[in-house]
Design a protein around this motif. Structure first.
Motif, PDB file in Angstrom:
ATOM      1  N   ASP A   1       0.812  -1.218   0.000  1.00 49.06           N
ATOM      2  CA  ASP A   1       0.000   0.000   0.000  1.00 49.06           C
ATOM      3  C   ASP A   1       0.847   1.271   0.000  1.00 49.06           C
ATOM      4  O   ASP A   1       0.416   2.310  -0.502  1.00 49.06           O
ATOM      5  CB  ASP A   1      -0.933   0.009   1.206  1.00 49.06           C
ATOM      6  N   TYR A   2       2.051   1.197   0.566  1.00 50.59           N
ATOM      7  CA  TYR A   2       2.882   2.397   0.622  1.00 50.59           C
ATOM      8  C   TYR A   2       3.454   2.764  -0.746  1.00 50.59           C
ATOM      9  O   TYR A   2       4.019   3.844  -0.915  1.00 50.59           O
ATOM     10  CB  TYR A   2       3.998   2.222   1.651  1.00 50.59           C
ATOM     11  N   ALA A   3       3.268   1.869  -1.709  1.00 44.39           N
ATOM     12  CA  ALA A   3       3.653   2.207  -3.078  1.00 44.39           C
ATOM     13  C   ALA A   3       2.672   3.189  -3.712  1.00 44.39           C
ATOM     14  O   ALA A   3       2.898   3.660  -4.834  1.00 44.39           O
ATOM     15  CB  ALA A   3       3.743   0.939  -3.935  1.00 44.39           C
ATOM     16  N   ARG A   4       1.579   3.528  -3.011  1.00 40.81           N
ATOM     17  CA  ARG A   4       0.622   4.512  -3.532  1.00 40.81           C
ATOM     18  C   ARG A   4       1.283   5.863  -3.774  1.00 40.81           C
ATOM     19  O   ARG A   4       0.759   6.685  -4.528  1.00 40.81           O
ATOM     20  CB  ARG A   4      -0.552   4.696  -2.557  1.00 40.81           C
ATOM     21  N   VAL A   5       2.406   6.115  -3.110  1.00 44.83           N
ATOM     22  CA  VAL A   5       3.076   7.403  -3.291  1.00 44.83           C
ATOM     23  C   VAL A   5       3.671   7.522  -4.694  1.00 44.83           C
ATOM     24  O   VAL A   5       3.964   8.631  -5.150  1.00 44.83           O
ATOM     25  CB  VAL A   5       4.187   7.608  -2.237  1.00 44.83           C
TER      26      VAL A   5
END
Length: 530
Positions: free
Chosen positions: A104-108
């Motif tokens: 989910d932190y790849a959303r950046v």
């Protein structure tokens, strides 16, 4: 203090830019890099009957025309919680599914991009690398990997990878579904045997050497002080030659067309033979279930837990030859021969043709494709729905059952059908439509998309796709076999108002299935361009 804050806000609006940029869908071949800017999206959203505030600062920078990157920090925070109430519900709480796993932190990451995928320039080595949000991941003719969606789930985000290297003689393409897990991968290598043969023949006969000597001789004559033919004829002829010698615009028009090669596409450059291998390194075969039949979910992950995994590998050969490539018409027949390794007799043959009529600014492209295959073969195995189909085959129903488990239990009886695609490009307007059918129940597919900018201040874009339905009357009926997105944007001076509707999937353990639901956003966008 308030007066100072209002003054700063006023100055911000004066220098901010309300650039329109399609966030939902753009036509194949359209520039996907955003302009360099520091921007924001802010507003409200509705999801599962609850209301959220939404804010996303965005930073985009381009180092020239070929390299750029874009990052965001999207946050949904709870505003109004309606029945049924969320666990530990309180205003301002960040939506849990957005940042509860490593992926989910790849959303950046919106994208990091270099070059243009699938662009070939005669006489040059071209290459590209793209990592980021993906709406149309593909390899080759798209018979194994096509229209891959990296963000087809609300509860999981997987920015993908596409890269290639192209020359006049050989080339390679690469695809991965995620920059964090690399679960699904595909690679294609191709050769141009006639181009290789022509080059070897030129070397053997010395044609290259003769051409080199002719060029040298021309330079010697010029240096001796004589006027060239153009100079003797006058400046008009010289200016005409200089105009013709300027490099022509080269840009991809469509992933299925080679219009950019019209002015330099010799017969020996048109035959291409390729080999593709695609694989899911840990495809689910059997799921784990609770006593009530609901899937067991992994800790700190929104994926269901698997009991058994296996490596699924698909390989195939392809061949194409451009019979025509003229300014107003293009005709390219092709054939792909694929198989799923490890499944007895699993194979599929794809026969298609790309027909373009029109110029680079106004054209219609038809791509009819006929298919003959066994029942235990799946064309476009890695497609728009695969992020869900890894765990749950289509049509969607409970309990979940992985795609590979469903296919391996099919016979190798023969099936025939088609997958036809239509593109319409009118300057900056783009439309795409595709249908798939095999004459049996629950195996139809439809795709429709449009990109409609009206003037410089209004934009409408959308895509809609559905698979696993039985009759044509169900094609545009919203249900759990559907994913879509739509956006209407209108700029008002330095600001842009956006109304967006995303229909994606999330895993609902209580329903023992993935569900397709809507999220509606109303946003205000603005910022600095540089």
């Amino acid at each position: 203090m308030n007066r100072i804050a209002l003054t700063l806000l006023f100055l911000l609006l004066l220098v901010s830019s309300g650039n329109l940029f399609g966030q939902v869908w753009i036509p194949s071949g359209t520039e996907s890099r955003r302009p360099s800017a520091l921007q924001f999206d802010a507003g409200a959203s509705s999801f599962q009957k609850d209301y959220y505030g939404y804010i996303s600062p965005n930073f985009t920078f381009n180092h020239g025309p070929n390299f750029g990157y874009s990052f965001s920090a999207p946050v949904n925070f709870l505003a109004v919680d309606r029945d049924p109430l969320l666990v530990d519900s309180k205003p301002g709480k960040i939506r849990e599914m957005d940042y509860n796993s490593r992926n989910d932190y790849a959303r950046v990451l919106n994208y990091i991009s270099y070059g243009t995928y699938n662009q070939q320039v005669p006489g040059k080595i071209t290459g590209s690398v793209y990592a980021g949000r993906m709406v149309d991941g593909y390899i080759g003719h798209g018979t194994i990997v096509n229209k891959y969606q990296s963000s087809s789930r609300f509860d999981s985000y997987n920015p993908g990878v596409m890269a290639d290297l192209n020359t006049d003689y050989v080339g390679v393409q690469y695809f991965a579904n995620s920059v964090t897990t690399f679960d699904v991968n595909a690679a294609r290598v191709y050769i141009k045997p006639l181009a290789i043969g022509n080059s070897l023949y030129s070397i053997y006969t010395g044609r290259d050497k003769v051409a080199y000597l002719m060029n040298v001789r021309g330079n010697v004559l010029d240096e001796s002080g004589r006027l060239s033919v153009e100079e003797e004829a006058g400046s008009d002829l010289l200016q005409k030659k200089e105009k013709e010698s300027k490099p022509k615009e080269i840009r991809p028009i469509n992933k299925d067309s080679r219009m950019e090669l019209v002015d330099n596409d010799p017969w020996y450059n048109r035959l291409t033979i390729g080999y593709t291998r695609a694989w899911d390194r840990a495809a689910p075969v059997e799921m784990l279930y609770n006593s009530n039949g609901s899937p067991v979910t992994e800790k700190n992950s929104d994926n269901p837990k698997t009991k058994e995994n296996t490596r699924v590998s698909i390989e195939g050969f392809d061949i194409e030859y451009r019979l025509l490539n003229l300014p107003f018409v293009e005709l390219t027949p092709y054939a792909d021969f694929n198989r799923i390794k490890g499944l007895a007799g699993s194979q599929g043959t794809h026969y298609g043709t790309v027909l373009r009529v029109g110029t680079k600014d106004l054209n219609i492209i038809l791509k009819p494709e006929f298919r003959s295959m066994t029942a235990n073969y799946a064309p476009m195995y890695f497609d728009s729905f695969y992020e869900i189909e890894r765990f749950q085959s289509f049509p969607v129903n409970a309990p979940i059952r992985p795609k590979y488990q469903f296919i391996e239990n099919q016979s190798n009886a023969k099936i025939t059908g088609y997958y036809h695609t239509l593109y319409i490009n009118f300057y900056h307007l783009g439309f795409e439509f595709a249908v798939e059918d095999y004459g049996a129940r629950d195996n139809k597919r439809v795709f429709a998309a449009a990109y409609i900018p009206l003037g410089s201040s209004f934009l409408l874009s959308f895509y809609y796709t559905k698979k696993g339905f039985g009759s044509q009357g169900e094609a545009f009926k919203l249900d759990n076999n559907t994913q879509a997105a739509a956006e209407i944007s209108k700029s008002f001076g330095p600001l842009v108002l956006r109304l967006q509707n995303y229909r994606k999937y999330y895993l609902d353990a209580s329903e023992k299935s993935f569900l397709s639901i809507d999220e509606i956003r109303f946003l205000v966008s603005g910022g600095f361009s540089f």
